[in-house]
Design a protein around this motif. Structure first.
Motif, PDB file in Angstrom:
ATOM      1  N   ILE A 127     -17.257 -32.667  64.663  1.00  0.00           N
ATOM      2  CA  ILE A 127     -17.263 -33.739  65.720  1.00  0.00           C
ATOM      3  C   ILE A 127     -17.827 -32.847  66.840  1.00  0.00           C
ATOM      4  O   ILE A 127     -18.691 -33.696  67.543  1.00  0.00           O
ATOM      5  CB  ILE A 127     -16.002 -34.216  65.872  1.00  0.00           C
ATOM      6  CG1 ILE A 127     -15.538 -35.387  65.065  1.00  0.00           C
ATOM      7  CG2 ILE A 127     -16.044 -35.197  67.358  1.00  0.00           C
ATOM      8  CD1 ILE A 127     -14.083 -35.811  65.083  1.00  0.00           C
ATOM      9  N   ASP A 128     -17.420 -31.749  67.062  1.00  0.00           N
ATOM     10  CA  ASP A 128     -17.926 -31.105  68.251  1.00  0.00           C
ATOM     11  C   ASP A 128     -19.349 -30.894  67.992  1.00  0.00           C
ATOM     12  O   ASP A 128     -20.271 -30.784  69.031  1.00  0.00           O
ATOM     13  CB  ASP A 128     -17.141 -29.769  68.590  1.00  0.00           C
ATOM     14  CG  ASP A 128     -15.776 -29.961  68.872  1.00  0.00           C
ATOM     15  OD1 ASP A 128     -15.410 -31.161  69.476  1.00  0.00           O
ATOM     16  OD2 ASP A 128     -14.989 -29.063  69.161  1.00  0.00           O
TER      17      ASP A 128
ATOM     18  N   TRP B  71      11.359 -39.396  53.198  1.00  0.00           N
ATOM     19  CA  TRP B  71      10.048 -39.061  52.764  1.00  0.00           C
ATOM     20  C   TRP B  71       9.211 -37.873  53.792  1.00  0.00           C
ATOM     21  O   TRP B  71       9.591 -38.127  55.036  1.00  0.00           O
ATOM     22  CB  TRP B  71       9.227 -40.138  52.684  1.00  0.00           C
ATOM     23  CG  TRP B  71       9.325 -41.086  51.677  1.00  0.00           C
ATOM     24  CD1 TRP B  71       9.812 -42.205  51.534  1.00  0.00           C
ATOM     25  CD2 TRP B  71       9.068 -40.932  50.009  1.00  0.00           C
ATOM     26  NE1 TRP B  71       9.991 -42.813  50.387  1.00  0.00           N
ATOM     27  CE2 TRP B  71       9.373 -41.589  49.467  1.00  0.00           C
ATOM     28  CE3 TRP B  71       8.468 -39.667  49.434  1.00  0.00           C
ATOM     29  CZ2 TRP B  71       9.356 -41.928  48.119  1.00  0.00           C
ATOM     30  CZ3 TRP B  71       8.286 -39.736  48.310  1.00  0.00           C
ATOM     31  CH2 TRP B  71       8.810 -40.898  47.432  1.00  0.00           C
ATOM     32  N   MET B  72       8.782 -36.908  53.260  1.00  0.00           N
ATOM     33  CA  MET B  72       8.007 -35.804  54.271  1.00  0.00           C
ATOM     34  C   MET B  72       6.928 -35.767  53.792  1.00  0.00           C
ATOM     35  O   MET B  72       6.560 -35.855  52.660  1.00  0.00           O
ATOM     36  CB  MET B  72       8.971 -34.715  54.266  1.00  0.00           C
ATOM     37  CG  MET B  72      10.349 -34.692  54.603  1.00  0.00           C
ATOM     38  SD  MET B  72      11.206 -33.050  54.411  1.00  0.00           S
ATOM     39  CE  MET B  72      10.499 -31.993  55.687  1.00  0.00           C
ATOM     40  N   THR B  73       5.854 -35.424  54.576  1.00  0.00           N
ATOM     41  CA  THR B  73       4.423 -35.420  54.571  1.00  0.00           C
ATOM     42  C   THR B  73       4.094 -33.935  53.931  1.00  0.00           C
ATOM     43  O   THR B  73       3.028 -33.902  53.621  1.00  0.00           O
ATOM     44  CB  THR B  73       3.801 -35.581  55.597  1.00  0.00           C
ATOM     45  OG1 THR B  73       4.014 -34.786  56.887  1.00  0.00           O
ATOM     46  CG2 THR B  73       3.776 -37.047  56.105  1.00  0.00           C
ATOM     47  N   GLY B  74       4.975 -32.992  54.143  1.00  0.00           N
ATOM     48  CA  GLY B  74       4.709 -31.688  53.713  1.00  0.00           C
ATOM     49  C   GLY B  74       3.836 -30.933  54.884  1.00  0.00           C
ATOM     50  O   GLY B  74       3.725 -31.611  55.851  1.00  0.00           O
ATOM     51  N   THR B  75       3.181 -29.944  54.282  1.00  0.00           N
ATOM     52  CA  THR B  75       2.554 -29.298  55.322  1.00  0.00           C
ATOM     53  C   THR B  75       1.216 -29.854  55.656  1.00  0.00           C
ATOM     54  O   THR B  75       0.561 -30.586  54.606  1.00  0.00           O
ATOM     55  CB  THR B  75       2.177 -27.778  54.519  1.00  0.00           C
ATOM     56  OG1 THR B  75       3.329 -27.164  54.258  1.00  0.00           O
ATOM     57  CG2 THR B  75       1.331 -26.844  55.513  1.00  0.00           C
ATOM     58  N   GLN B  76       0.859 -29.981  56.847  1.00  0.00           N
ATOM     59  CA  GLN B  76      -0.420 -30.738  57.250  1.00  0.00           C
ATOM     60  C   GLN B  76      -1.623 -29.838  56.822  1.00  0.00           C
ATOM     61  O   GLN B  76      -1.615 -28.778  56.544  1.00  0.00           O
ATOM     62  CB  GLN B  76      -0.507 -30.928  58.835  1.00  0.00           C
ATOM     63  CG  GLN B  76       0.595 -31.456  59.309  1.00  0.00           C
ATOM     64  CD  GLN B  76       0.559 -33.186  58.962  1.00  0.00           C
ATOM     65  OE1 GLN B  76      -0.724 -33.674  59.296  1.00  0.00           O
ATOM     66  NE2 GLN B  76       1.620 -33.692  58.559  1.00  0.00           N
ATOM     67  N   ASN B  77      -2.617 -30.592  56.713  1.00  0.00           N
ATOM     68  CA  ASN B  77      -4.131 -29.744  56.207  1.00  0.00           C
ATOM     69  C   ASN B  77      -4.474 -29.326  57.529  1.00  0.00           C
ATOM     70  O   ASN B  77      -5.610 -29.762  58.057  1.00  0.00           O
ATOM     71  CB  ASN B  77      -5.044 -30.725  55.543  1.00  0.00           C
ATOM     72  CG  ASN B  77      -6.095 -30.441  55.046  1.00  0.00           C
ATOM     73  OD1 ASN B  77      -6.398 -29.299  55.256  1.00  0.00           O
ATOM     74  ND2 ASN B  77      -6.974 -31.292  54.328  1.00  0.00           N
ATOM     75  N   HIS B  78      -3.962 -28.207  58.164  1.00  0.00           N
ATOM     76  CA  HIS B  78      -4.564 -27.559  59.344  1.00  0.00           C
ATOM     77  C   HIS B  78      -6.032 -27.257  59.264  1.00  0.00           C
ATOM     78  O   HIS B  78      -6.724 -27.668  60.168  1.00  0.00           O
ATOM     79  CB  HIS B  78      -3.689 -26.564  59.751  1.00  0.00           C
ATOM     80  CG  HIS B  78      -2.261 -26.910  59.791  1.00  0.00           C
ATOM     81  ND1 HIS B  78      -1.992 -27.611  61.084  1.00  0.00           N
ATOM     82  CD2 HIS B  78      -1.209 -26.560  59.027  1.00  0.00           C
ATOM     83  CE1 HIS B  78      -0.551 -27.923  60.886  1.00  0.00           C
ATOM     84  NE2 HIS B  78      -0.164 -27.236  59.995  1.00  0.00           N
ATOM     85  N   GLU B  79      -6.309 -26.685  58.049  1.00  0.00           N
ATOM     86  CA  GLU B  79      -7.859 -26.423  58.139  1.00  0.00           C
ATOM     87  C   GLU B  79      -8.898 -27.720  58.145  1.00  0.00           C
ATOM     88  O   GLU B  79     -10.011 -27.626  58.604  1.00  0.00           O
ATOM     89  CB  GLU B  79      -8.129 -25.297  56.610  1.00  0.00           C
ATOM     90  CG  GLU B  79      -7.966 -25.971  55.401  1.00  0.00           C
ATOM     91  CD  GLU B  79      -6.401 -25.875  54.816  1.00  0.00           C
ATOM     92  OE1 GLU B  79      -6.196 -26.114  53.762  1.00  0.00           O
ATOM     93  OE2 GLU B  79      -5.555 -25.678  55.698  1.00  0.00           O
ATOM     94  N   GLY B  80      -8.542 -28.575  57.307  1.00  0.00           N
ATOM     95  CA  GLY B  80      -9.109 -29.909  57.378  1.00  0.00           C
ATOM     96  C   GLY B  80      -9.319 -30.485  58.524  1.00  0.00           C
ATOM     97  O   GLY B  80     -10.321 -30.901  59.215  1.00  0.00           O
TER      98      GLY B  80
ATOM     99  N   ALA C  23      -9.053 -29.007  61.509  1.00  0.00           N
ATOM    100  CA  ALA C  23      -9.877 -27.815  62.317  1.00  0.00           C
ATOM    101  C   ALA C  23     -11.390 -28.148  62.007  1.00  0.00           C
ATOM    102  O   ALA C  23     -12.112 -28.486  62.824  1.00  0.00           O
ATOM    103  CB  ALA C  23      -9.496 -26.635  62.102  1.00  0.00           C
ATOM    104  N   GLY C  24     -11.615 -28.441  60.599  1.00  0.00           N
ATOM    105  CA  GLY C  24     -13.021 -28.490  60.237  1.00  0.00           C
ATOM    106  C   GLY C  24     -13.587 -29.914  60.699  1.00  0.00           C
ATOM    107  O   GLY C  24     -14.893 -30.109  61.297  1.00  0.00           O
TER     108      GLY C  24
END
Length: 161
Positions: free
Chosen positions: A21-22, A4-13, A15-16
């Protein structure tokens, strides 16, 4: 490839979430700077305490201003002693004006408000508020007391004209 592969990570999520948090953590520091990771938990707790106190002040201001307009009906908690049980978002109706009419009139005065059922259709239907719903006014930690006063003053002008 054989698993099983998770696919592309939700990079923009990701980062958001980090940016959110910051931002919240920065509100919990005296300097407004983003604290080091080791101090984030303390800063976030301090931020939420500060935000809660500030928003309760805005709620008190909104509540007192709205209750001073007898032609408006305020829906929800109306007691100052219960401010810790609500957020500074208020739903109101008027004896003659529709929520839409009030929202447009406020917009003309530079105040943004929303009308409708606000995703609470079972409530607005059960209370007989459909099809118009309510006028919703709200403030958050980035709003000012002056903005609350401007909203109340605008409503006062609208309901008294």
């Amino acid at each position: 490839p054989g698993r099983w592969m998770t696919g592309t990570q939700n990079h923009e999520g990701i980062a958001g979430v980090r940016a959110a948090i910051d931002y919240i953590a920065s509100l919990g520091t005296p300097s407004g700077e983003i604290p080091p990771v080791s101090q984030r938990r303390v800063a976030i707790r301090a931020a939420f305490e500060t935000i809660t106190a500030y928003e309760q002040d805005l709620s008190r201001r909104f509540l007192n201003g709205l209750l001073a307009l007898p032609s408006l009906r305020l829906w929800g908690i109306t007691g100052e002693a219960q401010l810790d049980q609500r957020v500074p978002t208020f739903s109101v109706t008027h004896q003659k004006l529709t929520p839409h009419q009030m929202a447009v009139a406020l917009w003309d005065r530079g105040v943004q408000a929303w009308n409708g059922n606000h995703y609470a259709y079972p409530f607005t239907e059960a209370t007989g508020l459909e099809p118009n719903g309510t006028l919703r006014l709200g403030a958050l930690h980035y709003n000012t007391a002056e903005e609350v006063d401007r909203a109340i003053d605008g409503l006062r002008e609208i309901v008294q004209s």
